[in-house]
Design a protein around this motif. Sequence first.
Motif, PDB file in Angstrom:
ATOM      1  N   GLY A 159       0.831  -1.204   0.000  1.00  0.00           N
ATOM      2  CA  GLY A 159       0.000   0.000   0.000  1.00  0.00           C
ATOM      3  C   GLY A 159       0.863   1.250   0.000  1.00  0.00           C
ATOM      4  O   GLY A 159       0.608   2.202  -0.747  1.00  0.00           O
ATOM      5  N   TRP A 160       1.908   1.255   0.844  1.00  0.00           N
ATOM      6  CA  TRP A 160       2.832   2.395   0.865  1.00  0.00           C
ATOM      7  C   TRP A 160       3.561   2.513  -0.469  1.00  0.00           C
ATOM      8  O   TRP A 160       3.713   3.607  -1.021  1.00  0.00           O
ATOM      9  CB  TRP A 160       3.842   2.226   1.990  1.00  0.00           C
ATOM     10  N   LEU A 161       4.006   1.364  -1.039  1.00  0.00           N
ATOM     11  CA  LEU A 161       4.709   1.400  -2.314  1.00  0.00           C
ATOM     12  C   LEU A 161       3.816   1.973  -3.415  1.00  0.00           C
ATOM     13  O   LEU A 161       4.288   2.737  -4.272  1.00  0.00           O
ATOM     14  CB  LEU A 161       5.162  -0.010  -2.687  1.00  0.00           C
ATOM     15  N   SER A 162       2.529   1.638  -3.372  1.00  0.00           N
ATOM     16  CA  SER A 162       1.620   2.175  -4.387  1.00  0.00           C
ATOM     17  C   SER A 162       1.446   3.685  -4.245  1.00  0.00           C
ATOM     18  O   SER A 162       1.179   4.381  -5.228  1.00  0.00           O
ATOM     19  CB  SER A 162       0.255   1.469  -4.304  1.00  0.00           C
ATOM     20  N   ASP A 163       1.570   4.201  -3.017  1.00  0.00           N
ATOM     21  CA  ASP A 163       1.541   5.653  -2.831  1.00  0.00           C
ATOM     22  C   ASP A 163       2.778   6.313  -3.447  1.00  0.00           C
ATOM     23  O   ASP A 163       2.733   7.472  -3.861  1.00  0.00           O
ATOM     24  CB  ASP A 163       1.484   5.997  -1.339  1.00  0.00           C
ATOM     25  N   ARG A 164       3.886   5.563  -3.512  1.00  0.00           N
ATOM     26  CA  ARG A 164       5.141   6.125  -4.001  1.00  0.00           C
ATOM     27  C   ARG A 164       5.314   5.967  -5.504  1.00  0.00           C
ATOM     28  O   ARG A 164       5.731   6.903  -6.183  1.00  0.00           O
ATOM     29  CB  ARG A 164       6.322   5.453  -3.290  1.00  0.00           C
ATOM     30  N   VAL A 165       5.046   4.782  -6.047  1.00  0.00           N
ATOM     31  CA  VAL A 165       5.362   4.503  -7.457  1.00  0.00           C
ATOM     32  C   VAL A 165       4.128   4.383  -8.332  1.00  0.00           C
ATOM     33  O   VAL A 165       4.253   4.254  -9.552  1.00  0.00           O
ATOM     34  CB  VAL A 165       6.218   3.224  -7.591  1.00  0.00           C
ATOM     35  N   GLY A 166       2.959   4.400  -7.743  1.00  0.00           N
ATOM     36  CA  GLY A 166       1.737   4.245  -8.527  1.00  0.00           C
ATOM     37  C   GLY A 166       1.050   2.920  -8.257  1.00  0.00           C
ATOM     38  O   GLY A 166       1.684   1.945  -7.842  1.00  0.00           O
ATOM     39  N   ARG A 167      -0.243   2.895  -8.521  1.00  0.00           N
ATOM     40  CA  ARG A 167      -1.038   1.699  -8.202  1.00  0.00           C
ATOM     41  C   ARG A 167      -0.835   0.563  -9.211  1.00  0.00           C
ATOM     42  O   ARG A 167      -0.757  -0.607  -8.841  1.00  0.00           O
ATOM     43  CB  ARG A 167      -2.529   2.058  -8.168  1.00  0.00           C
ATOM     44  N   ARG A 168      -0.762   0.909 -10.512  1.00  0.00           N
ATOM     45  CA  ARG A 168      -0.783  -0.115 -11.553  1.00  0.00           C
ATOM     46  C   ARG A 168       0.384  -1.109 -11.465  1.00  0.00           C
ATOM     47  O   ARG A 168       0.149  -2.335 -11.522  1.00  0.00           O
ATOM     48  CB  ARG A 168      -0.808   0.569 -12.920  1.00  0.00           C
ATOM     49  N   PRO A 169       1.656  -0.686 -11.307  1.00  0.00           N
ATOM     50  CA  PRO A 169       2.743  -1.676 -11.214  1.00  0.00           C
ATOM     51  C   PRO A 169       2.581  -2.618 -10.023  1.00  0.00           C
ATOM     52  O   PRO A 169       2.891  -3.813 -10.127  1.00  0.00           O
ATOM     53  CB  PRO A 169       4.000  -0.802 -11.072  1.00  0.00           C
ATOM     54  N   VAL A 170       2.112  -2.097  -8.914  1.00  0.00           N
ATOM     55  CA  VAL A 170       1.924  -2.932  -7.727  1.00  0.00           C
ATOM     56  C   VAL A 170       0.840  -3.970  -7.980  1.00  0.00           C
ATOM     57  O   VAL A 170       0.968  -5.145  -7.597  1.00  0.00           O
ATOM     58  CB  VAL A 170       1.579  -2.051  -6.508  1.00  0.00           C
ATOM     59  N   ILE A 171      -0.251  -3.574  -8.633  1.00  0.00           N
ATOM     60  CA  ILE A 171      -1.350  -4.497  -8.893  1.00  0.00           C
ATOM     61  C   ILE A 171      -0.914  -5.615  -9.836  1.00  0.00           C
ATOM     62  O   ILE A 171      -1.205  -6.799  -9.607  1.00  0.00           O
ATOM     63  CB  ILE A 171      -2.564  -3.735  -9.458  1.00  0.00           C
ATOM     64  N   VAL A 172      -0.201  -5.276 -10.918  1.00  0.00           N
ATOM     65  CA  VAL A 172       0.252  -6.302 -11.876  1.00  0.00           C
ATOM     66  C   VAL A 172       1.201  -7.284 -11.195  1.00  0.00           C
ATOM     67  O   VAL A 172       1.082  -8.507 -11.354  1.00  0.00           O
ATOM     68  CB  VAL A 172       0.927  -5.635 -13.086  1.00  0.00           C
ATOM     69  N   GLY A 173       2.157  -6.783 -10.406  1.00  0.00           N
ATOM     70  CA  GLY A 173       3.075  -7.675  -9.692  1.00  0.00           C
ATOM     71  C   GLY A 173       2.351  -8.590  -8.729  1.00  0.00           C
ATOM     72  O   GLY A 173       2.672  -9.783  -8.622  1.00  0.00           O
ATOM     73  N   GLY A 174       1.344  -8.065  -8.035  1.00  0.00           N
ATOM     74  CA  GLY A 174       0.580  -8.888  -7.108  1.00  0.00           C
ATOM     75  C   GLY A 174      -0.192  -9.989  -7.807  1.00  0.00           C
ATOM     76  O   GLY A 174      -0.287 -11.121  -7.311  1.00  0.00           O
ATOM     77  N   LEU A 175      -0.740  -9.690  -8.979  1.00  0.00           N
ATOM     78  CA  LEU A 175      -1.480 -10.703  -9.731  1.00  0.00           C
ATOM     79  C   LEU A 175      -0.560 -11.809 -10.251  1.00  0.00           C
ATOM     80  O   LEU A 175      -0.951 -12.982 -10.305  1.00  0.00           O
ATOM     81  CB  LEU A 175      -2.234 -10.050 -10.887  1.00  0.00           C
ATOM     82  N   LEU A 176       0.665 -11.452 -10.636  1.00  0.00           N
ATOM     83  CA  LEU A 176       1.624 -12.474 -11.067  1.00  0.00           C
ATOM     84  C   LEU A 176       1.969 -13.428  -9.913  1.00  0.00           C
ATOM     85  O   LEU A 176       2.047 -14.650 -10.108  1.00  0.00           O
ATOM     86  CB  LEU A 176       2.893 -11.804 -11.594  1.00  0.00           C
ATOM     87  N   MET A 177       2.164 -12.884  -8.726  1.00  0.00           N
ATOM     88  CA  MET A 177       2.451 -13.728  -7.568  1.00  0.00           C
ATOM     89  C   MET A 177       1.249 -14.607  -7.229  1.00  0.00           C
ATOM     90  O   MET A 177       1.400 -15.790  -6.877  1.00  0.00           O
ATOM     91  CB  MET A 177       2.823 -12.853  -6.377  1.00  0.00           C
ATOM     92  N   PHE A 178       0.055 -14.054  -7.346  1.00  0.00           N
ATOM     93  CA  PHE A 178      -1.170 -14.806  -7.091  1.00  0.00           C
ATOM     94  C   PHE A 178      -1.283 -15.983  -8.061  1.00  0.00           C
ATOM     95  O   PHE A 178      -1.659 -17.107  -7.668  1.00  0.00           O
ATOM     96  CB  PHE A 178      -2.365 -13.864  -7.229  1.00  0.00           C
ATOM     97  N   ALA A 179      -0.953 -15.749  -9.335  1.00  0.00           N
ATOM     98  CA  ALA A 179      -1.003 -16.823 -10.323  1.00  0.00           C
ATOM     99  C   ALA A 179       0.010 -17.919 -10.001  1.00  0.00           C
ATOM    100  O   ALA A 179      -0.291 -19.118 -10.116  1.00  0.00           O
ATOM    101  CB  ALA A 179      -0.749 -16.256 -11.717  1.00  0.00           C
ATOM    102  N   LEU A 180       1.222 -17.535  -9.589  1.00  0.00           N
ATOM    103  CA  LEU A 180       2.243 -18.522  -9.244  1.00  0.00           C
ATOM    104  C   LEU A 180       1.791 -19.398  -8.076  1.00  0.00           C
ATOM    105  O   LEU A 180       1.931 -20.625  -8.100  1.00  0.00           O
ATOM    106  CB  LEU A 180       3.554 -17.806  -8.899  1.00  0.00           C
ATOM    107  N   GLY A 181       1.258 -18.786  -7.026  1.00  0.00           N
ATOM    108  CA  GLY A 181       0.779 -19.561  -5.882  1.00  0.00           C
ATOM    109  C   GLY A 181      -0.341 -20.503  -6.260  1.00  0.00           C
ATOM    110  O   GLY A 181      -0.391 -21.657  -5.785  1.00  0.00           O
TER     111      GLY A 181
END
Length: 405
Positions: free
Chosen positions: A64-86
């Motif tokens: 959440g803090w990282l999304s405040d710093r670098v933007g929401r979209r990169p954080v969301i895409v990275g999270g979805l990739l990790m979700f797919a791997l799990g």
Amino acid sequence: MNPFERRTVASLALLYSFRMLGLFMVLPLLALYAADLPGASPTLIGLALGVYGLSQALLQIPLGWLSDRVGRRPVIVGGLLMFALGSLIAGLADSVQGIILGRALQGAGAIAGTIMALVADQTRSEQRTKAMAIVGASIGLAFTFALILGPLVASWGGLSAVFFLTVVLALAGIGVVLLVVPSSPVSARAHDEVGARGNMLRYSLSDPELLRLNAGVFILHFILMAAFLVIPGMLESGLGVSREAHWQVYLAVVLLSLLGVLPLMRRAERGGRPRQAFAAGLAILSLALALLAAPEIPALLWLGLWLFFVGFNYLEATLPSLVSKTVSARGRGTALGIYATCQFLGAFAGGALGGVLLAQWGAHGLALLCLGLALGWLLLALPRMTAIAGGAEPAATAEGELPRP
């Protein structure tokens, strides 16, 4: 809503639905199908059910803090990739321990707070409650559809098929982010100004209104996970419903729950009585747990199941909107990250601790514990619910300035 807001809310509601559908599909299944795996026990099954909440909780605030710093979209895409791997690892697992690992990696895609922050970023203050309600309703619909789709897919391909379908949903979610979600109008300067993150973090962890909401969502998801350790067994033993037919029960009670949820929403939004509606939702959830803790009388079990979904769906849709109206846009990612942390800590505790308590106390003892938590939440929430749900953002958190502790 204007066209930009409608596109934003619709696309993010769809994205949230894909993600939550993948998580919710296993709820009515793990307690039944994981029991057939080598080394399975109530404790390990509970851990498999709730461990994703631990990794979610550990990462919601940093992301959440990282999304405040670098933007929401990169954080969301990275999270979805990790979700797919799990999801892929859990689908290939042949033991409870493998499912636990996969579920933990699913949870590492901790983007719930970031998605809700993006919804708030891209909607005007006067439209934010409606936007949050739409996303909340999409979560409720995903929950409903998951309870039906999960058992259907499992009856065809087992638990692995459910996890493989979750991989597909995660990849589809990435497509939605990249191709459908509009670019955020929040400037890079807005993200940079969150450099006073220590101030925002202290505020989010000390504000009494946010503390009550965070405690509430912890209790709600503890109850949800603990309930789905016992509800599938109650359907089989108490109501005589085979596991292949569980989806029919969930379809009936969830659709009928709309008869209770919609009047509560109308009373809160149009009737101007949010405090009374919120208290009614908590009272309904408490009554449901009391009925589920009673001796297995079929009529009471049916009524308890219906009331459970009425109370849960209403509270789940209402809480994020209340959080978003308590903080400014500049710190919303941090505040919603903390909120989501508490949500998933509750899910972890409900699954892991619930599995231990189920082995020691049985289904009725676990239901009584959940009832006590719901009543405690009701006592905690009532004194200040009017101030939280009044509808206006506090002056100290108006757009463009950070709140002060």
